[in-house]
Every structure is written in structure tokens, then in C-alpha cells.
Design an enzyme around this catalytic site. Structure first.
Site, PDB file in Angstrom:
ATOM      1  N   HIS A   8      -4.920  -1.292  -2.683  1.00 36.26           N
ATOM      2  CA  HIS A   8      -3.781  -1.663  -1.845  1.00 36.26           C
ATOM      3  C   HIS A   8      -4.111  -2.909  -1.034  1.00 36.26           C
ATOM      4  O   HIS A   8      -4.916  -2.858  -0.110  1.00 36.26           O
ATOM      5  CB  HIS A   8      -3.484  -0.471  -0.924  1.00 36.26           C
ATOM      6  CG  HIS A   8      -2.348  -0.655   0.011  1.00 36.26           C
ATOM      7  ND1 HIS A   8      -2.508  -0.628   1.377  1.00 36.26           N
ATOM      8  CD2 HIS A   8      -1.033  -0.853  -0.218  1.00 36.26           C
ATOM      9  CE1 HIS A   8      -1.335  -0.791   1.962  1.00 36.26           C
ATOM     10  NE2 HIS A   8      -0.417  -0.937   1.006  1.00 36.26           N
ATOM     11  N   HIS A  50       1.410  -9.330   3.388  1.00 39.01           N
ATOM     12  CA  HIS A  50       2.198  -8.113   3.498  1.00 39.01           C
ATOM     13  C   HIS A  50       3.565  -8.370   4.103  1.00 39.01           C
ATOM     14  O   HIS A  50       4.548  -7.709   3.764  1.00 39.01           O
ATOM     15  CB  HIS A  50       1.453  -7.077   4.350  1.00 39.01           C
ATOM     16  CG  HIS A  50       2.198  -5.794   4.507  1.00 39.01           C
ATOM     17  ND1 HIS A  50       2.660  -5.346   5.716  1.00 39.01           N
ATOM     18  CD2 HIS A  50       2.574  -4.874   3.587  1.00 39.01           C
ATOM     19  CE1 HIS A  50       3.290  -4.193   5.545  1.00 39.01           C
ATOM     20  NE2 HIS A  50       3.257  -3.897   4.270  1.00 39.01           N
TER      21      HIS A  50
END
Length: 334
Positions: A8, A50
């Protein structure tokens, strides 16, 4: 088949997220795939962050030449202040250095602050090729499109930019390519244009997708609506899988008990199921798995990770690749 372990944002439990070191470490630890999030620059380069607000993950605030770029915007209904990728060129962003987003919880990762530049998507794809050339191991890539409706509204359609990038780098039909988003419409457009990937719809714990809110206002169907049997039937005609907050897979949580045996119901409709995000720190564990009062200390992550793997989930996103692989191995031999 064992669940995939997906790095991730690389391996942000150990290195600042979305840095080259983070991705390389995830691959060295054995991740089956890595997950870059994409947003755009003013000149249409897909950068790996992100969020499009970069004040928390770069040293932009320390650059006097960019002080006047700080502003406040409304992104997907939320007012946010800071510095935004779409207000910079790619050349300008390369002068910044990345830093740990949650330094108080992850001081070890924060020790690497300021050592690396930002990456664009092409950089990450090249890192994957470099890893395969060096090791012979082909790792997949899960590209997450961020704020698609917002970027389209300012003339930077991420689906167009991503299609161009994937075709230009030879990844448009690559083995192990997954494209995911919290908004269905952008996934439908890419699939309709023949980009050969597996398409995964991300599902939040609450609220409604931004594309639906723009289209339908207060009448917009929610993420929760997608997880009923009728919702899953509709999704199965559009995407290959769903990716849900891990709370949906824990039956003793409010969310988990509310949707029942989600993995089994999705599998009956040939939908792959991913879960996010496996993290060992107390701050991110459910209360029953926390140990002590230190938010940054590791709690009973083994217990929580095992509960998630036991659902039959097809893949998990993890910040600490090695820990997720360890938990998977325990489950596989149980």
C-alpha cells in the site's frame, strides 16, 4: 489460492509513502503487487501522491518560492488548505523532497525525510520493470485514481492521462494491471476505451461517491447501497471486484454485521474482494486488538490480520509487507 499482499503506497510502515525506497522495499519484502495513487500536475503529468494536497507529505512549506501557491480549495465536498499538485508543473515538483505523513506514529520512517524526490507514475512502472529484470519476479500494479470528478472539472481528466501513460509505457495490457477508484464512472470510461485491466471499485465506510453526488445531489446512492445484493449485482456487470474498508470484513463490528458475509456474497457474483488497510499500530487496529496506550506501538496485529484473511478475501493492502506475508503464511498452513 492465497490472498494477494499488495504494498500500500509501497512499504510506508518503514519508508515515506510513495517514495522509490518505499516501493523498492515492498518488492524486496515479497509484495505480490504495489499500489500507487495518482493525481495530476498543471502540465498533465501523473504524479504519485495519496492526495493532491502535498503539504503533509513533502517539504513544499519550506520552499519560499512556492509560498504564494498555498490556497484553499473544495475537493469532493471538503474544504482543504495547502499546496496542490495541479498548481505546479512536474519540473517544479521535482524540486521537492518527500517526508513521512504520520511521523509521530512512525519515527523510523521519518528518519528518511528529505532524502528522495517525488515520483511520477512512469517512475513506479519503471521500478517494477527494474525489479523484474533483476529478480525475475513479476509484481503487479494496482493504480488508484484519486478525485477523478474534481480533476475532470478543472480540465485534467485522469482517465485520459492514465490511458495515454499506460499505452505509452506498454502497460495497457500488462499482466497484473489493476485500476481502482472510489468513483465508478471513470472505471467505466477506461474499460469502454479498451484498456485491458481488472477494474476494482473502492468502497468507503460512509458517504456517497463524488461522481454520484455531482450528478444526483442529495439523492445520490451511497457506498452502503452498493453492498446489498442488488448493489452487488449491478457492480458485477460493471467491474471485476470491490475493495472495502477492513471493517466490512469483521463481523463483530457495526459495519461487518450490517452487510453479513460480504466476501461470500461477492464471490457468488464473480467479484474479487480486496480489503484495506492492514496496519499493526494500535492507532489503526480495532479496539479489541489494541494493546496498551501507545498509539504507535504494535498491538495484536496478528489476530486482526488473521481474522481478515480468514474471510476468504482475495487480496489485502498492507503498510508492512512482511507482516502481512507472515500472517498469510500462518493462515495458509492452518
Amino acid at each position: 489460492m492465497s490472498a494477494l499482499v499488495i504494498g500500500h503506497r509501497g512499504a510506508p510502515g518503514y519508508r515515506p509513502e510513495h517514495s522509490a525506497a518505499s516501493y523498492r522495499l515492498a518488492l524486496e519484502l515479497g509484495a505480490d503487487a504495489v499500489e500507487p495513487d495518482i493525481v495530476a500536475t498543471r502540465d498533465g503529468v501523473l504524479v504519485v501522491r495519496h492526495e493532491n494536497e502535498i503539504g503533509g507529505t513533502t517539504d513544499v512549506a519550506q520552499h519560499p518560492e512556492f509560498v504564494d501557491r498555498r490556497t484553499t480549495k473544495t475537493i469532493d465536498g471538503s474544504e482543504i488548505s495547502g499546496w496542490f499538485t495541479e498548481d505546479f508543473t512536474w519540473e517544479e515538483l521535482q524540486t521537492l523532497r518527500v517526508r513521512e505523513r504520520i511521523a509521530k506514529l512512525r519515527p523510523g520512517s521519518a528518519e528518511y525525510d528529505g532524502t528522495e524526490r517525488m515520483l511520477c507514475l512512469a517512475d513506479v512502472l519503471e521500478l517494477l520493470r527494474e525489479h523484474e529484470r533483476t529478480t525475475g519476479h513479476h509484481a503487479g500494479v494496482v493504480v488508484e485514481i484519486k478525485h477523478a470528478t474534481y480533476f475532470e472539472s478543472i480540465g485534467l481528466p485522469l482517465d485520459d492521462l492514465l490511458e495515454h501513460e499506460l499505452r505509452g509505457t506498454g502497460w495497457a495490457a500488462a499482466t497484473g494491471l489493476v485500476i481502482e477508484c472510489f468513483e465508478l464512472s471513470v472505471l467505466e470510461r477506461l474499460r469502454g476505451r479498451g484498456v485491458d485491466a481488472r477494474y476494482v471499485y473502492l468502497i468507503e465506510k460512509s458517504g456517497a461517491p463524488a461522481d454520484r453526488v455531482v450528478r444526483d445531489g442529495t439523492a445520490a446512492a451511497t457506498y452502503a447501497d452498493d453492498l446489498g445484493d442488488a448493489g452487488l449485482e449491478t457492480l458485477a456487470a460493471v467491474v471485476d471486484g470491490i475493495s472495502v474498508d477492513k471493517a466490512y470484513l469483521l463481523p463483530w463490528t457495526t459495519l461487518g454485521s450490517g452487510v453479513g458475509d460480504l466476501v461470500a456474497r461477492a464471490h457468488r457474483r464473480d467479484l474479487t474482494v480486496y480489503a484495506w488497510t492492514l496496519r499493526p499500530e494500535n492507532a489503526f487496529l480495532n479496539a479489541r486488538h489494541r494493546r496498551g496506550d501507545d498509539a504507535g506501538a504494535f498491538g495484536d496485529w496478528q489476530g486482526e490480520f488473521d481474522e481478515i484473511f480468514s474471510t476468504g478475501v482475495d487480496g489485502v493492502f498492507a503498510d508492512h509487507t512482511d507482516l502481512a506475508l507472515r500472517a498469510r503464511a500462518v493462515r495458509d498452513t492452518a
